[in-house]
Motif scaffolding. Sequence first.
Motif, PDB file in Angstrom:
ATOM      1  N   TRP A  50       0.821  -1.220   0.000  1.00 29.23           N
ATOM      2  CA  TRP A  50       0.000   0.000   0.000  1.00 29.23           C
ATOM      3  C   TRP A  50       0.853   1.267   0.000  1.00 29.23           C
ATOM      4  O   TRP A  50       0.344   2.360  -0.268  1.00 29.23           O
ATOM      5  N   LEU A  51       2.147   1.145   0.289  1.00 23.71           N
ATOM      6  CA  LEU A  51       3.010   2.326   0.311  1.00 23.71           C
ATOM      7  C   LEU A  51       3.234   2.854  -1.107  1.00 23.71           C
ATOM      8  O   LEU A  51       3.445   2.068  -2.037  1.00 23.71           O
ATOM      9  N   PRO A  52       3.212   4.182  -1.293  1.00 30.23           N
ATOM     10  CA  PRO A  52       3.511   4.728  -2.623  1.00 30.23           C
ATOM     11  C   PRO A  52       4.916   4.316  -3.075  1.00 30.23           C
ATOM     12  O   PRO A  52       5.867   4.350  -2.291  1.00 30.23           O
ATOM     13  N   ASP A  53       5.032   3.901  -4.327  1.00 27.94           N
ATOM     14  CA  ASP A  53       6.313   3.482  -4.917  1.00 27.94           C
ATOM     15  C   ASP A  53       6.968   2.349  -4.121  1.00 27.94           C
ATOM     16  O   ASP A  53       8.205   2.276  -4.018  1.00 27.94           O
ATOM     17  N   SER A  54       6.147   1.457  -3.551  1.00 25.71           N
ATOM     18  CA  SER A  54       6.711   0.386  -2.723  1.00 25.71           C
ATOM     19  C   SER A  54       7.677  -0.490  -3.510  1.00 25.71           C
ATOM     20  O   SER A  54       8.619  -1.047  -2.939  1.00 25.71           O
ATOM     21  N   GLU A  55       7.465  -0.622  -4.809  1.00 25.56           N
ATOM     22  CA  GLU A  55       8.348  -1.474  -5.612  1.00 25.56           C
ATOM     23  C   GLU A  55       9.747  -0.886  -5.747  1.00 25.56           C
ATOM     24  O   GLU A  55      10.688  -1.583  -6.150  1.00 25.56           O
ATOM     25  N   ARG A  56       9.914   0.406  -5.381  1.00 29.90           N
ATOM     26  CA  ARG A  56      11.235   1.053  -5.482  1.00 29.90           C
ATOM     27  C   ARG A  56      11.915   1.207  -4.118  1.00 29.90           C
ATOM     28  O   ARG A  56      13.036   1.734  -4.049  1.00 29.90           O
ATOM     29  N   ILE A  57      11.274   0.767  -3.050  1.00 26.87           N
ATOM     30  CA  ILE A  57      11.832   0.935  -1.703  1.00 26.87           C
ATOM     31  C   ILE A  57      12.483  -0.372  -1.262  1.00 26.87           C
ATOM     32  O   ILE A  57      11.926  -1.458  -1.450  1.00 26.87           O
ATOM     33  N   ALA A  58      13.661  -0.265  -0.672  1.00 21.28           N
ATOM     34  CA  ALA A  58      14.386  -1.451  -0.221  1.00 21.28           C
ATOM     35  C   ALA A  58      15.066  -1.167   1.117  1.00 21.28           C
ATOM     36  O   ALA A  58      15.315  -0.006   1.467  1.00 21.28           O
ATOM     37  N   ARG A  59      15.343  -2.234   1.847  1.00 17.88           N
ATOM     38  CA  ARG A  59      16.054  -2.109   3.127  1.00 17.88           C
ATOM     39  C   ARG A  59      17.372  -2.872   3.051  1.00 17.88           C
ATOM     40  O   ARG A  59      17.474  -3.889   2.364  1.00 17.88           O
TER      41      ARG A  59
END
Length: 834
Positions: A50-59
């Motif tokens: 559900w987070l915006p641009d979740s596919e571009r966020i990484a840890r």
Amino acid sequence: MFANYFTIAWRNIIKRPLFSAINIIGLAIGLMSCLLIMLFVRSESGYDTWLPDSERIARLHTAYTMPGRPPFLTVRSAGRVMPALRDYLTNEIEAGVRLVSWGTTILKDGQGFSDGVIFADQDLFNVIDLPLVHGTSASSFNKPNDLLVTEETAIRYFGRTDVVGETLTLCCMGDQPVELAISGVLKDLPENTHLNLSLLVYMDVALFSTFPGVLETWNSVNVFSYFKLREGISLAQTQTRINYWLNNESPYAEQFKEFMGTETDMKVTDGVKLKLMGIEDIYLKARKDAGSMGDFKTLGDEKMVFTFTLVAFLILLIACINFMNLSTARAGQRAKEVAMRKVLGASRQKVATQFLFEATALVFISMLIALVAVEIALPYYNEILNKSIAFDLLKDPQLLGAIFTIVILVGLGAGSYPALVLSRYLPGQILKASKSNDSEGSAKLRSALVVIQFAVSIGLLICTSVVYLQTKHANEIDLGYNKDQKLVLNIGPLQDNRDSLKQELEALPVIDQVVFSSEVPSQDFENNTNFTRPGVDGNEPISELLNYHNMDFGFFETYDVEPVAGRLFDESYGTDIFVPATEEQAGKGGAILNMSAVRKLGFDTPEQAIGVTLRQQLREGTSEITIVGVIPDIYFRSIKFDVRPSIYLLNKARLRVATITYSNAGPVEVRKAIEDIWTKLAPMQPIDLQFLNEMIESQYRQEVAQMRLFSAFAVLAVIVACLGLYGLAAFSAERRTKEIGIRKVMGASVKDIIMLLIWQFSRPVLLANVLAWPVAVWLMLSWLEQFPQRIDLVILLPICIFAAVVSVLIAWLTVGGNAARVAAANPIGALRHE
């Protein structure tokens, strides 16, 4: 036409109530299991999408895998890594943010609340765009001491959500309270997120000046580092660039050469790994990277989701097999009906449609029963899983659509074979034969399906037994210390007054002992550093990474830990107290090793280690630490992790928790007495007090939940299989009534008849064991590999034998009733049977 289909379906359901009930109950149990597990799988999947641009966020996760040492895994990273990577990988990384979890006390109107805050860099919203209900991302989080709270937190502290401008006090960073101004209110995060952000504070680097191991470090892993990748950049591309930086341009490269020697062919990435993981994968896939250090929330388990998805499929498969078995068994009895319908002009397609409609109608009735059962079982299911799964069909069209799809698919799947078999009968042969048309092929198919049913049930029984025994073993294994009648008190707010706290507590008649330490069993903060043993007889010094713990005098005595060599810490030896190194002087003190550390440092016997001085080189200077004792290996963390080589120091500056032992009163009375003393000494600070037994048991909560669910679903699978076997036994006994009458006339006893019928169904059950054993054993051996301390694998054989005996006994009990009834009947009546 459909009205005719419905009428015929209803007549066939009520005409054979036993077979209809078996089909409906079996399918209902299978569908209930499927729905319950589907709800669990759905709740575990789709985290953070559900987070915006979740596919571009990484840890960024860290792993140290130095040769000869157990791997150190964590979902955190060192404080200086995120800024370094962000500035180096400008073509790949758009923004980065560090999150630091900090347990503390929040003060409001003179009252203290135990709460945790999350410190975040100013680029938080450029990476993780959290929704706000009051304030904006541009203006609400741009200066030190800005505080964001969630709606739930705002209501908890103020009774309303419009709280921008209000203040809360953080107590404390170092010795100083910090006043925080609420600059925005976050929308409550949905349950399907790995984040837990109730109080979010703008990170002022100055607040961490007394904690250099948090932000100003390359090696101590205490922060969560998140990145937002640029458009079109993949994780794989960024990972390749991170590996290049590690091996060639990072501070790790120089450190690695110093540690391993300039002649080594190893790369930094052979020992230090920084691994990117997409935020959508964290909840289910980060578990394998977490080690024993926690995340924001308890992580899910991808293997558990897969396992229970498979279990749901298998139970539903057993239910569908029941339906097909009983339908094909009854096929001969409906042969004349099919023949008459065809003579009257019905095509094969219409006959098949009729039987598919009947199957779907039965599935629909079963689904209605399953929905009621799910509603009843859901509270207990949530309790086991420690979740709050909702089940509201009227507000969940997606779930409603899934249920409709299941009814259609299961109806078509369960009814397809009976429809194909029954619709192919030729009317001339059936009417001419004037008998049933139960072919040898159909009988063999039914036997094969019974084998599959019981193979699945037996496999689940074996897996359940292994999970139960391993969970029991984990709870009963000798951990190396006494964990009973102990309370653990976090003394953080009274750390500087711990002597007064100890005196007050030990003056209570219900308290036996109070000892301090940096942590207690089940609390493992992954503190590791290098200790060097001097070379002997011209050999090179031995430098090893050891896990270290700090404690005060009396710690081991309280936990009933006896030395195997040397002695324990003793107040009569002033040299036992650890004095940290400074720029002006070297550090010194005594140390106790566990047996794993003794072996790691190359000592042949524990006695050989006594009196040897180890050297510890830190940024502050060098410390000389003399080994005074050796203790057995004890489990400071879950037995899911092996015992690590550990060193125990008497560093009074690092004591954070108290272990309180009691024996003269009940736990409620003891807890009340401790709380009264705490309120007296720290009236504004909430108490953090737990029973040690509960802390240790919580480490295995997920395994216990798995065991309980496995047990429940295994029982359901067996029940469904037994229902099918009972139906087939009843049908077989009815079909063989005349044969049994003839056998009795020819001299067969009741016992002979019963044994004949029981053996008929014992053979497929025995064959099912042969198929189930190797698969179940292979699966359980793979599962047990995650436990360094596990049950003796030899026990798998008696478990399999136990499952075989249980399955055969169940088959006998299921079949025996029908067999006895038919065998005891008057043969005259049997010979008249048509």
